[in-house]
Write an enzyme that holds these catalytic residues in place. Structure first.
Site, mmCIF file in Angstrom:
data_model
loop_
_atom_site.group_PDB
_atom_site.id
_atom_site.type_symbol
_atom_site.label_atom_id
_atom_site.label_comp_id
_atom_site.label_asym_id
_atom_site.label_seq_id
_atom_site.Cartn_x
_atom_site.Cartn_y
_atom_site.Cartn_z
ATOM 1 N N GLU A 1 0.805 -1.232 0.000
ATOM 2 C CA GLU A 1 0.000 0.000 0.000
ATOM 3 C C GLU A 1 0.836 1.280 0.000
ATOM 4 O O GLU A 1 0.368 2.328 0.455
ATOM 5 C CB GLU A 1 -0.928 -0.002 1.221
ATOM 6 C CG GLU A 1 -1.905 -1.178 1.226
ATOM 7 C CD GLU A 1 -3.113 -0.855 2.057
ATOM 8 O OE1 GLU A 1 -4.144 -0.435 1.487
ATOM 9 O OE2 GLU A 1 -3.023 -1.001 3.301
ATOM 10 N N HIS B 1 -0.507 5.429 7.922
ATOM 11 C CA HIS B 1 -1.665 4.601 7.543
ATOM 12 C C HIS B 1 -1.856 3.530 8.624
ATOM 13 O O HIS B 1 -0.918 2.801 8.951
ATOM 14 C CB HIS B 1 -1.466 3.939 6.181
ATOM 15 C CG HIS B 1 -2.516 2.895 5.893
ATOM 16 N ND1 HIS B 1 -3.870 3.171 5.933
ATOM 17 C CD2 HIS B 1 -2.426 1.571 5.599
ATOM 18 C CE1 HIS B 1 -4.552 2.074 5.671
ATOM 19 N NE2 HIS B 1 -3.705 1.080 5.454
ATOM 20 N N HIS C 1 -4.736 0.557 10.631
ATOM 21 C CA HIS C 1 -5.971 -0.246 10.585
ATOM 22 C C HIS C 1 -6.722 -0.153 11.907
ATOM 23 O O HIS C 1 -7.438 -1.067 12.269
ATOM 24 C CB HIS C 1 -5.634 -1.719 10.351
ATOM 25 C CG HIS C 1 -5.012 -2.004 9.033
ATOM 26 N ND1 HIS C 1 -4.482 -3.229 8.712
ATOM 27 C CD2 HIS C 1 -4.827 -1.217 7.951
ATOM 28 C CE1 HIS C 1 -4.003 -3.196 7.481
ATOM 29 N NE2 HIS C 1 -4.186 -1.993 6.987
ATOM 30 N N HIS D 1 -11.330 -0.566 6.321
ATOM 31 C CA HIS D 1 -9.881 -0.735 6.159
ATOM 32 C C HIS D 1 -9.088 -0.004 7.234
ATOM 33 O O HIS D 1 -8.226 -0.599 7.881
ATOM 34 C CB HIS D 1 -9.498 -0.213 4.765
ATOM 35 C CG HIS D 1 -8.086 -0.445 4.387
ATOM 36 N ND1 HIS D 1 -7.656 -0.577 3.095
ATOM 37 C CD2 HIS D 1 -6.967 -0.555 5.126
ATOM 38 C CE1 HIS D 1 -6.351 -0.765 3.062
ATOM 39 N NE2 HIS D 1 -5.910 -0.749 4.285
#
Lengths: 273, 273, 273, 273
Positions: free
Chosen positions: C115, C134, C136, C204
């Site tokens: 990603e 980023h 989760h 996500h």
């Protein structure tokens, strides 16, 4: 080699030896406990009681407050409990003996828990009970202040059987300081407890009882777990609790294996100084 | 220098040397395991099974109860699992072999988990399954007692696919003690599990299955996470779950990278004695 | 004193010395890192990036998954990020350089995060952004799957300003594996992010951006806290969020003091080997 | 034995001795604190203030932000508080003195907390107050942003009495940066606090006050606990809070035993360097 040089050499090696050996010796002498003469009870009973204090603190059932007791094996009208202190720090030297009215047998200036009457009152009317835990668990309070009955959500909490009754001091005693500070209040709580394994105390906490220390510790820990699970379940939908038949069978089987979590919890506490 | 003085000097230095060397030697000899003759299985399979026990305990999927097994690489009708004990303490010496009916091949007096029939029954009807976890997770119980289906809320739980079915022993067996204690109950659970990766057991816990140990551990941990996330989401509003197409694609990709969390979890457990 | 006896004495003392000195020497040589030639970037930029990984893992914003990057100080069209591994274990030797399309400049066989296009796409259209996280986070997923907008509940999350937009890959891309695995998906996310500091990714996780590493770490941690607080508040009653005027003023003042929590978090991670 | 060989032997033993003795000596010299001349206040007052910082951080009432102060025992119009830093790291060398308007008496280049005016304003109008805690507790924010009154759910939070009032800066001051950054805002908060032990600050946190350090720390920790318990209770059903009579009696008794949890919390922090 001169005597002088040998002397220096011996001194240095002796210092090294001292630096290693003396602290070990000091720790060994510090290990010898001091305090009042030990009680005449079974040392295993006292050791398990001390572990119960430490386990319940580590498992977050007790914090700075709360206590656990066992019925005396020497005189069944008496019971044993720590002097008034944080359960996290209890050792065998802190255990005291109490008579059937909850008064200390040999205080020697040590303070007792104000709420020892919870224990005295229950031992008086429940000959089957050999161990008692009193906790202020935040997970339980919501049930005690909304009149919501704790019911067995899963097999490991089958001991909740038909539900945990709730004692509210305000009903018979009006405005109090909420503590079970005498035998009248203790008798009121014991009456509401009846034959149950657990009773809630409105705006205060709960009490768990059992016929052994490992089982009462287990019940205290899992009563708290049941509260968390029941709360989450009630947010999803209507809960299908254990039926009376399921609860009776499951309790027997689960409490027969209490040795496994008990040994694990003791190993997590480790050796107690 | 007199012989006497040299003797004192040698004694002191030897004592120092002993104080440093002997404990190290003692630890080395203690490291040699004792117990029954080791199994003939792939040592890596057994080592991963031991790690699975420790990881699932550390990740709070298993507590004093619950268990994990793997299908034998020597005889695919057999499986391996620890003797009956807390998963936190399992070592390779505790692993036993079980036959297709869930009976121990060589017990040597060691106790087996009462619920080994969960594992036996699933291995019998699911040739794709190589590893199984059974847990009493408090986060899952609310779903099992309200008939709420666990669905994949995010990509890391895509393996939940179309939802986790719920087995209720009361339907076919009436009042039991809630344990899967024989092959009939095990067959009932395996039937409800069908081809799923996860099934819930009402008022008891859940079972997760997979074709490898890292993946079954991953699924057990993330099933518990999905429950927490789904519960919070349902309090906010209606949840848009993964579509069947998204779940199929996401599961393949996420489980291909299971090595990364698996190595991290193993490193958090550390070396096992 | 005979030569023989002296020899024994020297041998014992030398053994003692070796037992103390050699392990220390071995640790010292182990400290020297091995791996590819270091990057030409500011060592402080890289050190802060490594700390960001460790802090975000310790603060439970990242687990086995997730990543953090910084824009290169040497070539602003490039960015730096760890190779594909668990953030808990990242060291300066793991940092790699990526070009404007998210491709590694000098891979040398090291794997990259699938990603990375999240980062590449945002750096391309947001010249103000110097660092990206980023995650989760399970606390954020409920908002992303119910379309609930995260709004600033208290002054420390004022950076949420008018709310965190939500990117749903299904809208423009149909059934995918939910990962931002190419620049088209990355561009879709960057477009939804717009000028915000935070955007959610349905089913996500979320992405946080800022003009420095300490601030992006702060935003990631506090976005997660805001979700927990907003969820609890919405259960009580209608929430009075920060007004646009309050949010603008509070953000400026709070982010000017980010050094205090940043230093505390670094001290909690401690020295990184 | 030659002089050369003896020299080698003495050198080896001396090195061993140095390897053991010198680090111990270095630690002893490092223990001597450096910094500004100590304040003239009672060292016990300062020591308890440092412990309060550490305890509140460990008990998760304070994080990187928040602060605690005590009224000066030398000049009751002055108060003592740490310089601006994370409470987790405060030592006695960091304590500074402030005058009745909240300005530092002897700054020596040290920064002060922006929100010291919370403390200054309350000390000015509450002669009974000797200690103050300001926290950004996430558990409290939901109450502050929904106008929900925190009420005593159980006996250990009886000090909440008739409920915690809520100060909203927006009412009288419009859009601000939410910080109590001057005496006008501080006076506004003190007015809403009135004679209570706790007041909430909308979208910001809360303040707890008491006539001693152990009690203010206790109130801060238990205010946070009450919020969690009240939130869970309100999800179950209507809560029966402590009556005014129960709250008055329970507060007196519980706060008389604050020494027990205070000593436990100090022992959990351990020795402070």
């Amino acid at each position: 080699m001169s005597g002088q040089r040998i002397g220096v050499l011996v001194a240095v090696c002796a210092a090294l030896g001292a630096a290693i050996i003396l602290p070990a010796a000091r720790l060994a002498t510090q290990a010898a406990p001091q305090g009042p003469a030990p009680l005449a009870n079974d040392p295993k009973l006292i050791e398990d009681l001390v572990y119960a204090n430490r386990i319940l603190y580590q498992q977050e059932v007790l914090d700075g407050f709360g206590h656990v007791s066992v019925r005396s094996d020497k005189d069944p009208s008496h019971f044993l409990m720590s002097r008034s202190m944080a359960p996290a720090l209890v050792t065998s030297n802190d255990i005291m003996e109490y008579d059937r009215d909850g008064e200390p047998v040999d205080a020697r200036g040590r303070n007792s828990y104000v709420e020892r009457y919870i224990h005295a009152a229950i031992y008086r009317v429940r000959p089957d009970v050999k161990a008692i835990v009193h906790s202020h668990s935040p997970d339980i309070i919501p049930y005690s202040v909304t009149g919501t009955i704790l019911l067995p959500v899963y097999h490991v909490t089958a001991f909740l059987r038909l539900g945990a009754p709730i004692f509210d001091s305000h009903d018979a005693f009006g405005d109090t300081d909420m503590l079970i500070r005498d035998n009248k209040l203790g008798d009121g709580l014991a009456k509401v407890l009846g034959n149950s394994g657990v009773a809630l105390i409105r705006g205060h906490g709960f009490v768990a009882v059992a016929d052994s220390t490992p089982i009462v510790v287990y019940r205290a820990i899992y009563t708290q777990l049941n509260a968390r699970v029941q709360t989450e379940g009630m947010k999803l939908d209507k809960i299908k609790y254990l039926t009376p038949g399921e609860a009776e069978k499951a309790q027997a089987i689960v409490e027969a294996t209490v040795g496994r979590p008990w040994e694990l919890w003791k190993s997590q506490v480790g050796k107690i100084q």
